[in-house]
Design a protein around this motif. Structure first.
Motif, PDB file in Angstrom:
ATOM      1  N   TYR A 164     -10.140  -5.359  13.897  1.00  0.00           N
ATOM      2  CA  TYR A 164      -9.421  -4.783  12.770  1.00  0.00           C
ATOM      3  C   TYR A 164      -9.587  -5.647  11.530  1.00  0.00           C
ATOM      4  CZ  TYR A 164      -7.101  -2.351  16.636  1.00  0.00           C
ATOM      5  OH  TYR A 164      -6.841  -1.615  17.767  1.00  0.00           O
ATOM      6  N   HIS A 165      -9.921  -5.011  10.409  1.00  0.00           N
ATOM      7  CA  HIS A 165      -9.991  -5.702   9.128  1.00  0.00           C
ATOM      8  C   HIS A 165      -8.714  -5.501   8.324  1.00  0.00           C
ATOM      9  CE1 HIS A 165     -14.690  -5.584   9.169  1.00  0.00           C
ATOM     10  NE2 HIS A 165     -14.174  -6.466  10.000  1.00  0.00           N
ATOM     11  N   THR A 166      -7.952  -4.470   8.687  1.00  0.00           N
ATOM     12  CA  THR A 166      -6.743  -4.133   7.938  1.00  0.00           C
ATOM     13  C   THR A 166      -5.596  -3.842   8.891  1.00  0.00           C
ATOM     14  OG1 THR A 166      -8.123  -3.109   6.219  1.00  0.00           O
ATOM     15  CG2 THR A 166      -5.769  -2.596   6.197  1.00  0.00           C
ATOM     16  N   PRO A 180      -7.716   1.246  10.249  1.00  0.00           N
ATOM     17  CA  PRO A 180      -6.728   0.159  10.205  1.00  0.00           C
ATOM     18  C   PRO A 180      -5.805   0.201  11.421  1.00  0.00           C
ATOM     19  CG  PRO A 180      -6.081   1.941   8.738  1.00  0.00           C
ATOM     20  CD  PRO A 180      -7.467   2.284   9.230  1.00  0.00           C
ATOM     21  N   ALA A 199     -12.124   4.894   5.871  1.00  0.00           N
ATOM     22  CA  ALA A 199     -12.554   3.522   6.176  1.00  0.00           C
ATOM     23  C   ALA A 199     -13.523   3.491   7.356  1.00  0.00           C
ATOM     24  CB  ALA A 199     -11.335   2.651   6.474  1.00  0.00           C
ATOM     25  N   ILE A 246       0.861  -1.178   0.000  1.00  0.00           N
ATOM     26  CA  ILE A 246       0.000   0.000   0.000  1.00  0.00           C
ATOM     27  C   ILE A 246       0.897   1.227   0.000  1.00  0.00           C
ATOM     28  CG2 ILE A 246      -0.113   0.115   2.531  1.00  0.00           C
ATOM     29  CD1 ILE A 246      -3.022   0.919   2.317  1.00  0.00           C
ATOM     30  N   VAL A 291      -1.548  -2.474   8.726  1.00  0.00           N
ATOM     31  CA  VAL A 291      -0.500  -1.890   7.883  1.00  0.00           C
ATOM     32  C   VAL A 291       0.801  -1.852   8.679  1.00  0.00           C
ATOM     33  CG1 VAL A 291       0.244   0.117   6.557  1.00  0.00           C
ATOM     34  CG2 VAL A 291      -2.194  -0.480   6.650  1.00  0.00           C
ATOM     35  N   LEU A 317      -7.501   5.209   3.908  1.00  0.00           N
ATOM     36  CA  LEU A 317      -8.017   4.277   4.914  1.00  0.00           C
ATOM     37  C   LEU A 317      -8.178   4.949   6.272  1.00  0.00           C
ATOM     38  CD1 LEU A 317      -6.046   0.976   4.160  1.00  0.00           C
ATOM     39  CD2 LEU A 317      -8.473   1.406   3.769  1.00  0.00           C
ATOM     40  N   VAL A 367      -8.638 -10.580   7.891  1.00  0.00           N
ATOM     41  CA  VAL A 367      -7.692  -9.496   8.174  1.00  0.00           C
ATOM     42  C   VAL A 367      -6.699  -9.384   7.023  1.00  0.00           C
ATOM     43  CG1 VAL A 367      -5.985  -8.573   9.764  1.00  0.00           C
ATOM     44  CG2 VAL A 367      -7.874  -9.942  10.662  1.00  0.00           C
ATOM     45  N   HIS A 368      -6.667  -8.233   6.370  1.00  0.00           N
ATOM     46  CA  HIS A 368      -5.739  -7.996   5.263  1.00  0.00           C
ATOM     47  C   HIS A 368      -4.479  -7.312   5.798  1.00  0.00           C
ATOM     48  CE1 HIS A 368      -8.842  -9.140   2.451  1.00  0.00           C
ATOM     49  NE2 HIS A 368      -9.674  -8.240   2.976  1.00  0.00           N
ATOM     50  N   THR A 369      -3.333  -7.883   5.470  1.00  0.00           N
ATOM     51  CA  THR A 369      -2.057  -7.360   5.947  1.00  0.00           C
ATOM     52  C   THR A 369      -1.320  -6.668   4.806  1.00  0.00           C
ATOM     53  OG1 THR A 369      -1.882  -9.152   7.583  1.00  0.00           O
ATOM     54  CG2 THR A 369       0.137  -7.961   7.037  1.00  0.00           C
ATOM     55  N   TYR A 370      -0.892  -5.417   5.057  1.00  0.00           N
ATOM     56  CA  TYR A 370      -0.220  -4.615   4.041  1.00  0.00           C
ATOM     57  C   TYR A 370       1.142  -4.145   4.547  1.00  0.00           C
ATOM     58  CZ  TYR A 370      -4.791  -4.087   1.718  1.00  0.00           C
ATOM     59  OH  TYR A 370      -5.987  -4.309   1.094  1.00  0.00           O
TER      60      TYR A 370
END
Length: 309
Positions: free
Chosen positions: A81-83, A25, A21, A9, A85, A17, A119-122
């Protein structure tokens, strides 16, 4: 090794975000504790993996090792948490990470322990340096303490002991360090939002017991004093004040040895910092600190117990 590479990202996407969002995040900052406390993205959390943890890791560790705050760990496991970073100082991308940096270990841990579907990891391209250059208003900036005993001050100020000059210094947002003189200035304490005082002496008075919460640790500044016997009690007191939304001033007579030792023990325990890094951090804020040799030996032992555990 990371089994699945994280998504990447950029700073503009992260800014979107943070502002747009529905669920903010979780931003994990892998820079050093000193750099994080100098300036960081508002609401981000510092993760720190000491050298012992890195040596023992086999590509991933537990969440408990990288996130000191229990509420954050619970939020990750509970779906708050969905995201997530992860960022460092300035790496251009995940592929540019070499060796065994902290951020690579953190990413490996997150990818191996979190459900990738929920959970998306960036990884933040360009790191904190790029984000701060684009969006400085989204970052904190800790003001550097004014030098004590600076040229041009009045003769009255020069006659004041160095350890009493200025006021309490902020170690963490909920933790301050100062002298007995600072503890006697009610207006100053209230202006800083201090609600509790940890008196690390057997002789300093508690001036305002009807206004502030007090706890006393009756020890002398002597190399034969076992101050480590009070570490756990002091840490619990600071944490209890923090959990209630308050702030604690830790003081002794001069704010040089006993109270500084308690603050160092707190940083070692709560932030999992090596003693050397914790000492440098506090010294930058209050240059007069100097725990006696006996206290330094006990802090070294405490560091071993905490970090090895």
């Amino acid at each position: 090794m990371v089994t699945t590479e994280p998504l990447e990202i950029d700073s503009c996407q992260l800014m979107h975000l943070l502002v747009e969002a529905q669920k903010r995040p979780l931003v994990l900052d892998c820079r050093s504790f000193l750099n994080f406390n100098a300036s960081h993205i508002r609401g981000s959390h510092n993760v720190y993996c000491n050298s012992i943890v890195k040596r023992r890791s086999k590509g991933a560790i537990t969440l408990d090792c990288i996130l000191a705050e229990e509420s954050v760990r619970a939020g990750l496991r509970g779906g708050r948490y969905h995201t997530v970073v992860v960022l460092d100082e300035r790496s251009l991308g995940f592929a540019s990470l070499t060796g065994d940096p902290t951020d690579k270990l953190v990413l490996s841990t997150l990818l191996s322990q979190l459900d990738a579907h929920s959970v998306h990891t960036y990884f933040l391209k360009g790191g904190y340096e790029t984000f701060h250059s684009l969006f400085p208003g989204m970052c904190t900036q800790i003001a550097k303490p004014c030098p004590q005993g600076s040229p041009g001050e009045s003769p009255v100020f020069r006659s004041t002991p160095l350890y009493d000059q200025g006021g309490p210094v902020e170690i963490l947002p909920f933790l301050y360090l100062g002298s007995a003189y600072h503890s006697s200035r009610k207006d100053s304490l209230q202006s800083l939002g201090i609600t509790a005082l940890l008196n690390v002496s057997s002789t300093c008075p508690n001036y305002f017991e009807s206004t502030f919460q007090y706890k006393c640790i009756p020890v002398e500044d002597s190399h034969v004093t076992d101050i480590s016997a009070w570490f756990r009690e002091a840490i619990d007191f600071i944490d209890s004040v923090k959990s209630s939304g308050g702030r604690t001033l830790v003081h002794c007579q001069a704010g040089v040895s006993r109270s500084a030792t308690i603050c160092l023990a707190y940083l070692i325990h709560a932030q999992r910092l090596p003693l050397e890094e914790a000492f440098d951090f506090v010294k930058r804020r209050r240059g007069v600190i100097s725990p006696n040799l006996g206290f330094m030996g006990q802090l070294l032992q405490f560091e071993t117990e905490v970090l090895c555990r």
